[in-house]
Design an enzyme around this catalytic site. Structure first.
Site, PDB file in Angstrom:
ATOM      1  N   SER A 137      -3.044   0.554  -3.415  1.00 38.29           N
ATOM      2  CA  SER A 137      -3.881  -0.277  -2.467  1.00 38.29           C
ATOM      3  C   SER A 137      -5.249  -0.458  -3.133  1.00 38.29           C
ATOM      4  O   SER A 137      -5.518  -0.859  -4.416  1.00 38.29           O
ATOM      5  CB  SER A 137      -3.734   0.307  -1.239  1.00 38.29           C
ATOM      6  OG  SER A 137      -4.120  -0.575  -0.225  1.00 38.29           O
ATOM      7  N   HIS A 140       3.535  -0.786   3.390  1.00 40.83           N
ATOM      8  CA  HIS A 140       2.431  -0.635   2.495  1.00 40.83           C
ATOM      9  C   HIS A 140       2.452   1.035   2.060  1.00 40.83           C
ATOM     10  O   HIS A 140       1.523   1.649   3.100  1.00 40.83           O
ATOM     11  CB  HIS A 140       1.187  -1.072   3.040  1.00 40.83           C
ATOM     12  CG  HIS A 140       0.004  -1.007   1.990  1.00 40.83           C
ATOM     13  ND1 HIS A 140      -0.086  -1.764   1.099  1.00 40.83           N
ATOM     14  CD2 HIS A 140      -1.222  -0.488   2.373  1.00 40.83           C
ATOM     15  CE1 HIS A 140      -1.452  -1.594   0.689  1.00 40.83           C
ATOM     16  NE2 HIS A 140      -1.992  -0.738   1.344  1.00 40.83           N
TER      17      HIS A 140
HETATM   18  C1  GTR Z   1      -6.472  -3.069   3.716  1.00 40.97           C
HETATM   19  C2  GTR Z   1      -6.928  -3.952   2.836  1.00 40.97           C
HETATM   20  C3  GTR Z   1      -6.374  -4.153   1.442  1.00 40.97           C
HETATM   21  C4  GTR Z   1      -5.617  -2.776   1.022  1.00 40.97           C
HETATM   22  C5  GTR Z   1      -5.669  -1.667   2.135  1.00 40.97           C
HETATM   23  C6  GTR Z   1      -5.652  -0.229   1.550  1.00 40.97           C
HETATM   24  O1  GTR Z   1      -6.938  -2.997   4.880  1.00 40.97           O
HETATM   25  O2  GTR Z   1      -6.864  -5.429   3.421  1.00 40.97           O
HETATM   26  O3  GTR Z   1      -6.766  -4.860   0.578  1.00 40.97           O
HETATM   27  O4  GTR Z   1      -6.569  -2.439   0.093  1.00 40.97           O
HETATM   28  O5  GTR Z   1      -6.520  -1.912   2.991  1.00 40.97           O
HETATM   29  O6  GTR Z   1      -6.363   0.068   0.668  1.00 40.97           O
HETATM   30  O7  GTR Z   1      -4.994   0.555   2.198  1.00 40.97           O
END
Ligand code: GTR
Length: 692
Positions: free
Chosen positions: A530, A672
């Site tokens: 991320s 994610h």
């Molecule tokens: C989210 C962000 C992403 C991603 C994520 C993370 O809120 O929008 O770009 O990087 O966080 O780091 O878990």
């Protein structure tokens, strides 16, 4: 509307005019406060008023953390206990030490006098009296008739503040906010005085897409927060709409100023409740429809700005690569300024045969120092026990602290006194160190240590907040201040944000690993999930010593193509995380086509080293297909080196992978996250390169 009417009726009923009237266009304001009034009145307020053709003369009586009770004690004793900080008619600032309240009351023909409670007690009504009443009664005969008295309503702490007083409110921002509202409303009604509703203005802003980005240390205000507070003072004291005021403090974007002005104006209308003025986080326009992905043409990675097309790897390395790298630096991640920074390492702890005999553990403190400041980063290293030679390694930053990577009770905890500086509001703080949610080993599914070690790799990690906290603190707590030139207080427009700082940290760890015999520094894969995947990519691009690069779910600002504007966009990321990229990057929000590059060129900067890009099938926010297409497009540069990369690959379905000579992509099934499934694949790809 109802609330607005109620506010007006309230003012009429209590006989308080909606705003203060001054002497001509000049208003003389005395604040009897503490550091929260420093935040609110010492910057911006004079300038906002000046833009509207008014002259504000501001005196601020400051003692850190001063409560109403203590102020009252000081009136009686006449103690010269204050730092009296003044902004004069020309906007000149001065500081007078050892000032007393009687002296301050007599210093000008004040039009306005304000009081406030110290923040720990701001939501505890019993702490207000009899002190507030006595202060007003004391001041009244000592200032010109007709002076307007106001109560400065202060704000709730950041969501995950580590201020010990936050526990007065159950460490709950909403509870703190509601408590301040109840206490401040009762106080102004009791005394028939006005309210300067900064607490509500701050909360209004927190409800916009800029979120909880108003503090610099969990309770004091950062640059945006200070502007919101000043705008609120202006609306209240002038009765004028601040929206459209043209004064814009340095380092705030037009969007931040607009949201701040809306927040202040809405708070003036409804001082005791949060207003929805249509800039809510949920209002942002997110496209998840492939049919609505705009038509775009990707910039040609091989085309130099001179118009020349690169034909081979030598031309790439000498002409195009440096030019692209400089563009990404200047327009997106920001340059690391030149500075003389020393790094010292100290092994804090080491043990062999830990984790059931599988690993050797080492914990190392890296200390960075410039002439003025120091910063410490704690490294955690596990290497395969009994390895005959230095081991290849995965190096990655962790989100919540070294102790979350593994349940090993010997992992040192981030020192408590540094926690506030280091933790961002996203992190969720482990207040009790071993607290359940972010306790020891709580993130172990993201770091399958046993698999990594059994495969013959070391794991090296550190906590992101050690290098730079992950919130918009005005670049106040992390590594940036070590690099400031004399007099500098904020990075220049083309200087590094937080992601570049993390990447810089990864390179410094690699410097250290070059001196550590447990790891083969020439065989280090930098890995990240991320936001930390974005940092891993930038580290791989800027530091060619990294032998392999892995990004997982890095999405917007990472592997995903910006021009697709699918899921998270440049505009959204800059709003939600104003600190991640350099100020120049902000201008590309909604204007992806103006970017002089796209993210496939970031990946191309890693060529010809092995690169692994991974996504999650349900992670639409990170645009898996945009990540795949980006890797595919980067293959053109791998081809200059005789590798085919992913040039002929097709996007795999959920659970599928495509691997070629130097590039790999997979789409894990699910959300994610970074999981053992991902690591298995990273490891088997790494085996081809790092095990030789
Ligand atoms: C989210 C962000 C992403 C991603 C994520 C993370 O809120 O929008 O770009 O990087 O966080 O780091 O878990």
């Amino acid at each position: 509307m109802k609330a607005r009417l109620a506010a007006i009726l309230f003012f009429l009923a209590t006989g308080v005019a909606l705003h203060a009237s001054g002497q001509g266009d000049t208003l003389r304001i005395l604040s009897i406060g503490n550091s929260f009034s420093v935040d609110a009145v010492e910057q911006n307020l004079h300038e906002i008023a000046a833009d509207a053709g008014k002259v504000y003369i501001i005196g601020n009586m400051y003692i850190g953390g001063c409560s109403l009770e203590r102020h009252y004690g000081n009136t009686l004793s006449g103690a010269g206990a204050y730092s009296y900080r003044k902004v004069d008619a020309e906007g000149e600032r001065s500081v007078n030490k050892n000032f007393s309240i009687p002296e301050a009351l007599a210093d000008e023909n004040w039009d306005v006098v304000t009081f406030q409670q110290s923040s720990p007690f701001s939501g505890l009504p019993a702490s207000y009296e009899p002190w507030l009443g006595r202060l007003i009664a004391y001041a009244k005969p000592r200032v010109p008739e007709g002076v307007k008295f106001y109560f400065h309503q202060t704000w709730a702490y950041s969501e995950d503040s580590l201020n010990p007083a936050y526990s007065n409110y159950g460490c709950d921002q909403n509870l703190m906010y509601e408590s301040i509202m109840a206490a401040s409303q009762a106080a102004v009604e009791r005394h028939g005085i006005g309210i300067i509703p900064c607490g509500t203005a701050i909360q209004n802003y927190r409800a916009t897409w800029y979120r909880d980005n108003v503090n610099r240390d969990g309770y004091h205000l950062n640059l945006a927060g200070r502007y919101i507070a000043a705008a609120t003072w202006y609306c209240t004291l002038s009765g004028q709409d601040v929206r459209g005021n043209a004064y814009r403090p340095e380092h705030l974007s037009i969007g931040q100023v607009k949201a701040a002005q809306e927040s202040a104006w809405a708070a003036y209308q409804s001082p005791f409740e949060v207003t929805d003025f249509g800039m809510r986080t949920r209002d942002r326009n997110v496209n998840y429809d492939l049919a609505l992905v705009p038509d775009f043409k990707l910039p040609d990675a091989l085309l130099c700005s001179s118009g020349m097309k690169v034909r081979n790897s030598a031309e790439w390395e000498h002409l195009r690569r440096p030019e692209l790298l400089a563009l990404f630096e200047r327009e997106m991640f920001g340059k690391v300024p030149r500075a003389d920074i020393a790094m010292k390492s100290e092994v804090l702890e080491s043990a062999t045969g830990v984790l059931g005999g599988l690993a050797d553990r080492k914990q190392v403190k890296l200390t960075f120092s410039s002439g003025r400041r120091q910063l410490e980063v704690d490294l955690l290293i596990y290497s395969p026990s009994g390895a005959e030679a230095p081991s290849p390694a995965f190096l990655g930053i962790n989100f919540i602290g070294n102790h979350t990577v593994c349940a090993d009770p010997s992992i040192l905890l981030t020192p408590q006194e540094n926690m506030q500086k280091r933790y961002g509001s996203y992190a969720g703080i482990d207040r009790n160190k071993d607290a359940t949610r972010y306790g020891r080993g709580s993130m172990n599914s993201r770091w399958p240590l046993e698999m990594i070690l059994r495969s013959g790799y070391a794991l090296v990690t550190f906590y992101r907040g050690d290098i730079d906290p992950d919130y918009d603190d005005g670049f106040y707590n992390g590594i940036h201040p070590l690099f400031y030139a004399d007099g500098q207080t904020y990075p220049e427009r083309d200087e590094w944000g937080t992601i570049a700082a993390w990447s810089w940290g990864l390179s410094r760890v690699l410097d250290y690993l070059e001196t550590d015999s447990s790891v083969d520094a020439s065989k280090v894969a930098v890995v990240g999930h991320s936001r930390l995947g974005k940092a891993a990519l930038w580290a791989g691009a800027t530091d060619q010593r990294f032998a392999m690069v892995v990004s997982n779910g890095s999405g917007c600002g990472g592997a995903a193509l910006s021009r697709r504007a699918y899921g998270e966009t440049v505009e959204i990321i800059n709003r939600s995380f104003p600190h991640w990229f350099c100020a120049n990057f902000k201008k590309y929000g909604g204007k992806e086509n103006k970017l002089p590059f796209d993210q496939h060129e970031l990946l191309a900067l890693i060529a010809p080293r092995p690169l692994y890009v991974a996504s999650g099938s349900q992670d639409r926010w990170a645009d898996p297909e945009g990540e795949f297409l980006s890797a595919k497009a980067a293959s053109e540069v791998y081809r200059l080196y005789g590798f085919k990369g992913l040039s002929r690959a097709k996007m795999p379905g959920a659970g599928g992978a495509v691997t070629s000579d130097r590039m790999a992509y997979h789409l894990h099934e699910g959300k994610h996250d970074i999981t053992p499934f991902d690591w298995e694949r990273f490891i088997s790809f790494a085996d081809k390169f790092l095990k030789k």
